[in-house]
Design a protein around this motif. Structure first.
Motif, PDB file in Angstrom:
ATOM      1  N   GLU A   1      35.390 -50.827 -26.602  1.00 11.34           N
ATOM      2  CA  GLU A   1      35.098 -51.545 -25.356  1.00 11.34           C
ATOM      3  C   GLU A   1      35.792 -52.897 -25.336  1.00 11.34           C
ATOM      4  O   GLU A   1      36.405 -53.285 -24.340  1.00 11.34           O
ATOM      5  N   ILE A   2      35.688 -53.611 -26.434  1.00  9.94           N
ATOM      6  CA  ILE A   2      36.291 -54.940 -26.516  1.00  9.94           C
ATOM      7  C   ILE A   2      37.812 -54.841 -26.424  1.00  9.94           C
ATOM      8  O   ILE A   2      38.461 -55.623 -25.724  1.00  9.94           O
ATOM      9  N   ARG A   3      38.394 -53.873 -27.112  1.00 10.40           N
ATOM     10  CA  ARG A   3      39.849 -53.699 -27.051  1.00 10.40           C
ATOM     11  C   ARG A   3      40.312 -53.406 -25.628  1.00 10.40           C
ATOM     12  O   ARG A   3      41.295 -53.972 -25.151  1.00 10.40           O
ATOM     13  N   LEU A   4      39.602 -52.506 -24.950  1.00 10.61           N
ATOM     14  CA  LEU A   4      40.001 -52.142 -23.592  1.00 10.61           C
ATOM     15  C   LEU A   4      39.806 -53.305 -22.619  1.00 10.61           C
ATOM     16  O   LEU A   4      40.614 -53.495 -21.702  1.00 10.61           O
ATOM     17  N   GLU A   5      38.763 -54.102 -22.827  1.00  7.87           N
ATOM     18  CA  GLU A   5      38.562 -55.278 -21.982  1.00  7.87           C
ATOM     19  C   GLU A   5      39.689 -56.288 -22.186  1.00  7.87           C
ATOM     20  O   GLU A   5      40.180 -56.885 -21.226  1.00  7.87           O
ATOM     21  N   LYS A   6      40.112 -56.465 -23.432  1.00  8.63           N
ATOM     22  CA  LYS A   6      41.242 -57.366 -23.702  1.00  8.63           C
ATOM     23  C   LYS A   6      42.522 -56.814 -23.070  1.00  8.63           C
ATOM     24  O   LYS A   6      43.349 -57.574 -22.566  1.00  8.63           O
ATOM     25  N   ALA A   7      42.682 -55.506 -23.117  1.00  7.33           N
ATOM     26  CA  ALA A   7      43.857 -54.886 -22.495  1.00  7.33           C
ATOM     27  C   ALA A   7      43.872 -55.152 -20.996  1.00  7.33           C
ATOM     28  O   ALA A   7      44.937 -55.459 -20.428  1.00  7.33           O
ATOM     29  N   CYS A   8      42.713 -55.078 -20.353  1.00  9.90           N
ATOM     30  CA  CYS A   8      42.634 -55.378 -18.917  1.00  9.90           C
ATOM     31  C   CYS A   8      43.084 -56.802 -18.642  1.00  9.90           C
ATOM     32  O   CYS A   8      43.835 -57.056 -17.693  1.00  9.90           O
ATOM     33  N   GLU A   9      42.630 -57.717 -19.472  1.00 12.16           N
ATOM     34  CA  GLU A   9      43.017 -59.119 -19.310  1.00 12.16           C
ATOM     35  C   GLU A   9      44.527 -59.270 -19.447  1.00 12.16           C
ATOM     36  O   GLU A   9      45.164 -59.981 -18.663  1.00 12.16           O
ATOM     37  N   MET A  10      45.121 -58.587 -20.420  1.00 14.87           N
ATOM     38  CA  MET A  10      46.559 -58.682 -20.632  1.00 14.87           C
ATOM     39  C   MET A  10      47.344 -58.011 -19.510  1.00 14.87           C
ATOM     40  O   MET A  10      48.415 -58.477 -19.125  1.00 14.87           O
ATOM     41  N   LEU A  11      46.826 -56.910 -18.983  1.00 18.77           N
ATOM     42  CA  LEU A  11      47.507 -56.209 -17.902  1.00 18.77           C
ATOM     43  C   LEU A  11      47.592 -57.065 -16.643  1.00 18.77           C
ATOM     44  O   LEU A  11      48.609 -57.059 -15.954  1.00 18.77           O
ATOM     45  N   THR A  12      46.534 -57.805 -16.360  1.00 18.66           N
ATOM     46  CA  THR A  12      46.530 -58.611 -15.138  1.00 18.66           C
ATOM     47  C   THR A  12      47.097 -60.013 -15.354  1.00 18.66           C
ATOM     48  O   THR A  12      47.505 -60.653 -14.410  1.00 18.66           O
ATOM     49  N   GLY A  13      47.123 -60.472 -16.598  1.00 16.66           N
ATOM     50  CA  GLY A  13      47.558 -61.838 -16.861  1.00 16.66           C
ATOM     51  C   GLY A  13      48.928 -61.972 -17.478  1.00 16.66           C
ATOM     52  O   GLY A  13      49.347 -63.073 -17.833  1.00 16.66           O
ATOM     53  N   SER A  14      49.641 -60.847 -17.650  1.00 19.35           N
ATOM     54  CA  SER A  14      50.973 -60.921 -18.241  1.00 19.35           C
ATOM     55  C   SER A  14      51.850 -59.805 -17.680  1.00 19.35           C
ATOM     56  O   SER A  14      51.367 -58.925 -16.978  1.00 19.35           O
ATOM     57  N   ASN A  15      53.111 -59.857 -18.038  1.00 23.39           N
ATOM     58  CA  ASN A  15      54.049 -58.803 -17.643  1.00 23.39           C
ATOM     59  C   ASN A  15      54.422 -57.920 -18.824  1.00 23.39           C
ATOM     60  O   ASN A  15      55.407 -57.182 -18.767  1.00 23.39           O
ATOM     61  N   SER A  16      53.660 -58.001 -19.906  1.00 26.73           N
ATOM     62  CA  SER A  16      53.949 -57.199 -21.099  1.00 26.73           C
ATOM     63  C   SER A  16      53.904 -55.711 -20.770  1.00 26.73           C
ATOM     64  O   SER A  16      53.108 -55.275 -19.939  1.00 26.73           O
ATOM     65  N   GLN A  17      54.748 -54.964 -21.462  1.00 24.10           N
ATOM     66  CA  GLN A  17      54.771 -53.520 -21.264  1.00 24.10           C
ATOM     67  C   GLN A  17      53.501 -52.901 -21.855  1.00 24.10           C
ATOM     68  O   GLN A  17      52.895 -53.447 -22.777  1.00 24.10           O
ATOM     69  N   VAL A  18      53.121 -51.759 -21.317  1.00 25.46           N
ATOM     70  CA  VAL A  18      51.885 -51.102 -21.722  1.00 25.46           C
ATOM     71  C   VAL A  18      51.881 -50.791 -23.217  1.00 25.46           C
ATOM     72  O   VAL A  18      50.859 -50.984 -23.889  1.00 25.46           O
ATOM     73  N   ASP A  19      53.002 -50.357 -23.775  1.00 22.59           N
ATOM     74  CA  ASP A  19      53.026 -50.056 -25.203  1.00 22.59           C
ATOM     75  C   ASP A  19      52.821 -51.312 -26.053  1.00 22.59           C
ATOM     76  O   ASP A  19      52.185 -51.266 -27.109  1.00 22.59           O
ATOM     77  N   HIS A  20      53.324 -52.458 -25.587  1.00 23.66           N
ATOM     78  CA  HIS A  20      53.106 -53.721 -26.310  1.00 23.66           C
ATOM     79  C   HIS A  20      51.645 -54.147 -26.225  1.00 23.66           C
ATOM     80  O   HIS A  20      51.077 -54.644 -27.205  1.00 23.66           O
ATOM     81  N   ILE A  21      51.032 -53.952 -25.058  1.00 23.37           N
ATOM     82  CA  ILE A  21      49.619 -54.288 -24.891  1.00 23.37           C
ATOM     83  C   ILE A  21      48.765 -53.385 -25.769  1.00 23.37           C
ATOM     84  O   ILE A  21      47.844 -53.847 -26.448  1.00 23.37           O
ATOM     85  N   ALA A  22      49.099 -52.094 -25.789  1.00 25.33           N
ATOM     86  CA  ALA A  22      48.349 -51.152 -26.632  1.00 25.33           C
ATOM     87  C   ALA A  22      48.390 -51.600 -28.088  1.00 25.33           C
ATOM     88  O   ALA A  22      47.354 -51.654 -28.762  1.00 25.33           O
ATOM     89  N   ALA A  23      49.558 -51.953 -28.573  1.00 22.60           N
ATOM     90  CA  ALA A  23      49.702 -52.405 -29.960  1.00 22.60           C
ATOM     91  C   ALA A  23      48.965 -53.725 -30.191  1.00 22.60           C
ATOM     92  O   ALA A  23      48.320 -53.917 -31.226  1.00 22.60           O
ATOM     93  N   ALA A  24      49.025 -54.624 -29.210  1.00 25.72           N
ATOM     94  CA  ALA A  24      48.391 -55.935 -29.351  1.00 25.72           C
ATOM     95  C   ALA A  24      46.876 -55.844 -29.464  1.00 25.72           C
ATOM     96  O   ALA A  24      46.248 -56.683 -30.106  1.00 25.72           O
ATOM     97  N   VAL A  25      46.274 -54.821 -28.851  1.00 28.42           N
ATOM     98  CA  VAL A  25      44.822 -54.680 -28.936  1.00 28.42           C
ATOM     99  C   VAL A  25      44.391 -53.680 -30.011  1.00 28.42           C
ATOM    100  O   VAL A  25      43.205 -53.376 -30.145  1.00 28.42           O
ATOM    101  N   GLY A  26      45.357 -53.162 -30.770  1.00 26.68           N
ATOM    102  CA  GLY A  26      44.991 -52.346 -31.923  1.00 26.68           C
ATOM    103  C   GLY A  26      45.291 -50.865 -31.846  1.00 26.68           C
ATOM    104  O   GLY A  26      44.848 -50.096 -32.703  1.00 26.68           O
ATOM    105  N   TYR A  27      46.029 -50.434 -30.829  1.00 26.13           N
ATOM    106  CA  TYR A  27      46.357 -49.008 -30.703  1.00 26.13           C
ATOM    107  C   TYR A  27      47.844 -48.799 -30.951  1.00 26.13           C
ATOM    108  O   TYR A  27      48.676 -49.255 -30.166  1.00 26.13           O
ATOM    109  N   GLN A  28      48.181 -48.105 -32.017  1.00 26.43           N
ATOM    110  CA  GLN A  28      49.577 -47.830 -32.323  1.00 26.43           C
ATOM    111  C   GLN A  28      50.110 -46.648 -31.510  1.00 26.43           C
ATOM    112  O   GLN A  28      51.295 -46.555 -31.241  1.00 26.43           O
ATOM    113  N   ASN A  29      49.219 -45.752 -31.109  1.00 23.05           N
ATOM    114  CA  ASN A  29      49.601 -44.588 -30.318  1.00 23.05           C
ATOM    115  C   ASN A  29      49.335 -44.899 -28.842  1.00 23.05           C
ATOM    116  O   ASN A  29      48.182 -44.916 -28.407  1.00 23.05           O
TER     117      ASN A  29
END
Length: 194
Positions: A141-169
């Motif tokens: 839950e916490i990882r996905l909430e952080k991902a939401c914050e990054m999706l709306t607050g940055s232009n980072s690519q989805v794969d970079h956001i996934a890795a940044a919140v702890g998902y390698q896949n």
């Protein structure tokens, strides 16, 4: 704004962690403002931005809300109280939630057990009993909430956001995200971009 506040060690972070993650939590945080001018001005600006909805109003509202929360933190303890329908005062679980919040990208149950000097099995049962969810569910839950914050607050690519919140896949991340929010990360970004 909430994520910044959750990392702190104050009455607001404790309140929001309780509200977000503790089952059957029915707390109300009350600040007795005595018509504080700064608080009134900030509240009025928030209302005005929301009402007018000029370009970038969401970004301005986020910043104003952060200022509002910081102004509330200036209140003396005697001017704030938490009303509780059901008494809840386990500070240890709050500390654990703050720890997961801070290290969610790579924290494991084993590392957390070591940090809190508990066995893995006891910690796992303790979290499930107190929160009604497993360690993995809370971390996700916490990882996905952080991902939401990054999706709306940055232009980072989805794969970079996934890795940044702890998902390698990235495919696994997208599946989990879609299961929780019913849209892909890309669609979420388009729908909620500031």
């Amino acid at each position: 704004v909430f994520f910044k506040m959750l990392k702190g060690n104050n009455v607001i972070s404790e309140f929001f962690l309780n509200a977000l993650y503790i089952k059957e939590n029915k707390n109300i945080l009350i600040f007795h403002s005595h018509l504080d001018k700064n608080l009134l001005d900030c509240s009025l600006q928030l209302f005005t931005e929301n009402y007018n909805r000029f370009p970038s109003y969401q970004l301005i509202m986020n910043n104003l809300f952060e200022i509002l929360l910081c102004l509330l933190l200036r209140f003396k303890p005697s001017h704030m109280n938490v009303n509780q329908v059901k008494q809840y005062s386990d500070i240890r679980i709050i500390e654990m939630l703050q720890y997961i919040q801070q290290w969610c990208e790579h924290i494991t149950i084993q590392e957390m057990a070591e940090e809190f000097n508990l066995s893995q099995s006891y910690l796992s049962k303790y979290i499930a009993r107190k929160l009604g969810k497993s360690f993995r569910e809370i971390r996700q839950e916490i990882r996905l909430e952080k991902a939401c914050e990054m999706l709306t607050g940055s232009n980072s690519q989805v794969d970079h956001i996934a890795a940044a919140v702890g998902y390698q896949n990235v495919e696994h991340f997208i599946r989990l995200f879609k299961k929780k929010y019913h849209v892909t990360p890309h669609q979420y970004r388009l729908n909620n971009k500031v």
